[in-house]
Design a protein around this motif. Structure first.
Motif, PDB file in Angstrom:
ATOM      1  N   ARG A 162       0.710  -1.469   0.341  1.00 37.82           N
ATOM      2  CA  ARG A 162      -0.392   0.021  -0.027  1.00 37.82           C
ATOM      3  C   ARG A 162       0.349   1.317  -0.621  1.00 37.82           C
ATOM      4  NH1 ARG A 162      -1.614   3.784   3.786  1.00 37.82           N
ATOM      5  NH2 ARG A 162      -0.717   2.285   5.182  1.00 37.82           N
ATOM      6  N   LEU A 163       2.096   1.499   1.060  1.00 40.39           N
ATOM      7  CA  LEU A 163       3.186   2.404   0.270  1.00 40.39           C
ATOM      8  C   LEU A 163       3.632   2.515  -0.361  1.00 40.39           C
ATOM      9  CD1 LEU A 163       4.318   2.185   4.574  1.00 40.39           C
ATOM     10  CD2 LEU A 163       3.233   4.051   3.507  1.00 40.39           C
ATOM     11  N   ALA A 164       4.117   0.936  -1.082  1.00 39.98           N
ATOM     12  CA  ALA A 164       4.456   1.542  -2.170  1.00 39.98           C
ATOM     13  C   ALA A 164       3.987   2.461  -3.008  1.00 39.98           C
ATOM     14  CB  ALA A 164       5.209  -0.066  -2.393  1.00 39.98           C
ATOM     15  N   ILE A 165       2.532   1.949  -3.665  1.00 40.90           N
ATOM     16  CA  ILE A 165       1.837   2.319  -4.833  1.00 40.90           C
ATOM     17  C   ILE A 165       1.260   3.698  -3.704  1.00 40.90           C
ATOM     18  CG2 ILE A 165      -0.230   2.148  -5.360  1.00 40.90           C
ATOM     19  CD1 ILE A 165      -0.131  -0.824  -4.942  1.00 40.90           C
ATOM     20  N   GLU A 166       0.920   3.733  -2.846  1.00 42.73           N
ATOM     21  CA  GLU A 166       1.145   5.978  -2.504  1.00 42.73           C
ATOM     22  C   GLU A 166       2.136   5.876  -3.496  1.00 42.73           C
ATOM     23  OE1 GLU A 166      -0.151   6.233   1.577  1.00 42.73           O
ATOM     24  OE2 GLU A 166      -1.477   5.503   1.109  1.00 42.73           O
ATOM     25  N   ARG A 167       3.606   6.028  -2.876  1.00 41.28           N
ATOM     26  CA  ARG A 167       4.831   6.596  -2.995  1.00 41.28           C
ATOM     27  C   ARG A 167       5.095   6.493  -4.327  1.00 41.28           C
ATOM     28  NH1 ARG A 167       6.976   5.238   3.348  1.00 41.28           N
ATOM     29  NH2 ARG A 167       6.071   7.072   3.327  1.00 41.28           N
TER      30      ARG A 167
ATOM     31  N   ARG B 265       6.382   4.084  -5.872  1.00 40.11           N
ATOM     32  CA  ARG B 265       7.777   2.855  -6.331  1.00 40.11           C
ATOM     33  C   ARG B 265       7.055   1.761  -6.650  1.00 40.11           C
ATOM     34  NH1 ARG B 265       9.944   4.515  -0.101  1.00 40.11           N
ATOM     35  NH2 ARG B 265      10.328   6.610  -0.138  1.00 40.11           N
ATOM     36  N   TRP B 266       6.778   1.951  -7.664  1.00 35.21           N
ATOM     37  CA  TRP B 266       6.808   0.717  -8.404  1.00 35.21           C
ATOM     38  C   TRP B 266       7.329  -0.848  -8.101  1.00 35.21           C
ATOM     39  CZ3 TRP B 266       1.662   2.210  -8.695  1.00 35.21           C
ATOM     40  CH2 TRP B 266       1.717   3.882  -8.472  1.00 35.21           C
ATOM     41  N   ASN B 267       8.531  -0.048  -8.159  1.00 39.59           N
ATOM     42  CA  ASN B 267       9.619  -1.892  -8.589  1.00 39.59           C
ATOM     43  C   ASN B 267       9.424  -2.263  -7.750  1.00 39.59           C
ATOM     44  OD1 ASN B 267      10.436  -1.277 -10.750  1.00 39.59           O
ATOM     45  ND2 ASN B 267      12.451  -0.110 -10.021  1.00 39.59           N
ATOM     46  N   GLU B 268       8.522  -1.589  -6.016  1.00 44.32           N
ATOM     47  CA  GLU B 268       9.124  -1.807  -4.422  1.00 44.32           C
ATOM     48  C   GLU B 268       7.575  -2.351  -4.229  1.00 44.32           C
ATOM     49  OE1 GLU B 268       8.410  -0.279  -0.147  1.00 44.32           O
ATOM     50  OE2 GLU B 268       9.825   0.727  -1.759  1.00 44.32           O
ATOM     51  N   ALA B 269       6.784  -1.845  -5.386  1.00 42.02           N
ATOM     52  CA  ALA B 269       4.623  -2.593  -5.078  1.00 42.02           C
ATOM     53  C   ALA B 269       4.902  -3.895  -6.028  1.00 42.02           C
ATOM     54  CB  ALA B 269       4.150  -1.199  -5.886  1.00 42.02           C
ATOM     55  N   ARG B 270       5.935  -4.100  -6.801  1.00 41.77           N
ATOM     56  CA  ARG B 270       5.428  -5.644  -7.896  1.00 41.77           C
ATOM     57  C   ARG B 270       6.761  -6.316  -6.962  1.00 41.77           C
ATOM     58  NH1 ARG B 270       9.530  -4.710 -11.431  1.00 41.77           N
ATOM     59  NH2 ARG B 270       8.542  -3.137 -12.513  1.00 41.77           N
ATOM     60  N   TYR B 271       7.681  -6.059  -6.279  1.00 44.56           N
ATOM     61  CA  TYR B 271       8.076  -7.497  -5.259  1.00 44.56           C
ATOM     62  C   TYR B 271       7.245  -7.750  -4.272  1.00 44.56           C
ATOM     63  CZ  TYR B 271      11.544  -9.042  -2.084  1.00 44.56           C
ATOM     64  OH  TYR B 271      11.985 -10.424  -1.561  1.00 44.56           O
ATOM     65  N   ALA B 272       6.201  -6.555  -3.960  1.00 44.99           N
ATOM     66  CA  ALA B 272       5.377  -6.907  -2.651  1.00 44.99           C
ATOM     67  C   ALA B 272       4.114  -7.899  -3.578  1.00 44.99           C
ATOM     68  CB  ALA B 272       5.592  -5.585  -1.982  1.00 44.99           C
ATOM     69  N   LEU B 273       3.406  -7.758  -4.399  1.00 44.84           N
ATOM     70  CA  LEU B 273       2.770  -8.677  -4.800  1.00 44.84           C
ATOM     71  C   LEU B 273       3.674  -9.440  -5.140  1.00 44.84           C
ATOM     72  CD1 LEU B 273       0.747  -5.909  -7.970  1.00 44.84           C
ATOM     73  CD2 LEU B 273      -0.035  -7.318  -6.064  1.00 44.84           C
ATOM     74  N   SER B 274       4.652  -9.557  -5.738  1.00 43.51           N
ATOM     75  CA  SER B 274       4.937 -11.142  -5.632  1.00 43.51           C
ATOM     76  C   SER B 274       5.122 -12.008  -4.661  1.00 43.51           C
ATOM     77  CB  SER B 274       5.929 -11.543  -6.694  1.00 43.51           C
ATOM     78  OG  SER B 274       7.136 -10.990  -6.250  1.00 43.51           O
ATOM     79  N   ARG B 275       5.652 -11.446  -3.444  1.00 48.98           N
ATOM     80  CA  ARG B 275       5.696 -11.756  -2.074  1.00 48.98           C
ATOM     81  C   ARG B 275       4.362 -12.190  -1.613  1.00 48.98           C
ATOM     82  NH1 ARG B 275       7.867 -13.319   2.228  1.00 48.98           N
ATOM     83  NH2 ARG B 275       7.637 -12.960   3.840  1.00 48.98           N
TER      84      ARG B 275
END
Length: 176
Positions: free
Chosen positions: A58-63, A65-75
Motif C-alpha cells: 500500500r505504501l509503495a503504491i501511494e509513493r 515506487r513501482w518496483n517495490e510494489a511489484r516485489y511486494a505483489l509477488s511476495r
C-alpha cells in the motif's frame, strides 16, 4: 563461435554463443521477485507476514515506487498461495484492491485523477485577486526597454541558385 580471450593466459577460451542460452546464463542476473524470499512455517506467521506485505504494498503504491510494489505483489501472491483458501479473507480482499490499483497505475483514468488532485484547494481566508484594470495600459518603468511586437520576417524565396564550381576548385561543367 570460439575466440581466444585477450588475457595473459593463452589456454583460456571464451565461447560466444548465438544467444539461444541467454535465458539460462542470465538466470543469476534476473530481477528477483518476492516469491523467492523466506516464508514462515506456521499459518499465523504467514498471515502476519501477509499483513506486513500488504502494508508495504500500500505504501509503495501511494509513493509510486513501482518496483517495490511489484516485489511486494509477488511476495503477497506467494504467501496467499501457501495459505488455505478459507484463511485470511480480509487480507485477500485487500490484496485484490491493491492489485487493481497497481494495474491501473498508467491508465488515462489514473492520470486524470492525478491531475485533478494536483490543483490545490483554496483557503477561505487567503489573498483576494486584484481587481482588473480598465483597457487603458499603465506606463511601466521599463517602457523604453519593451519593444512592440512586430510581425515575423517573411521567408525569402531563394529560387534556383547556381554554384560556382570553378571558385570551389572543381572543373567547369562546360569543358569535357
Amino acid at each position: 563461435m570460439v575466440r581466444l580471450n585477450q588475457s595473459s593466459n593463452p589456454r583460456s577460451i571464451v565461447v560466444l554463443s548465438s544467444g539461444t542460452d541467454w535465458g539460462t546464463r542470465a538466470a543469476g542476473q534476473r530481477r528477483s521477485s518476492g516469491a523467492e524470499s523466506s516464508m514462515p512455517r506456521r499459518q499465523p506467521g504467514k498471515i502476519k507476514a501477509l499483513q506486513r506485505t500488504l502494508e508495504v504494498l500500500r505504501l509503495a503504491i501511494e509513493r509510486k515506487r513501482w518496483n517495490e510494489a511489484r516485489y511486494a505483489l509477488s511476495r503477497a501472491r506467494a504467501i496467499t498461495n501457501a495459505l488455505p483458501a478459507h484463511m485470511a479473507p480480509q487480507e485477500r480482499e485487500r490484496l485484490t484492491t491493491l492489485r487493481k490499483k497497481y494495474a491501473a497505475r498508467n491508465t488515462p483514468v489514473a492520470q486524470s485523477a492525478r491531475q485533478a488532485k494536483a490543483v490545490p484547494a483554496r483557503r477561505a481566508g487567503g489573498k483576494k485577486p486584484a481587481p482588473k484594470t480598465s483597457a487603458k495600459k499603465r506606463p511601466t518603468s521599463k517602457g523604453a526597454a519593451q519593444k512592440p511586437k512586430s510581425k515575423p520576417m517573411p521567408v525569402r524565396e531563394l529560387g534556383d541558385r547556381l554554384i560556382n564550381r570553378t571558385s570551389l576548385g572543381y572543373d567547369p561543367l562546360d569543358q569535357p
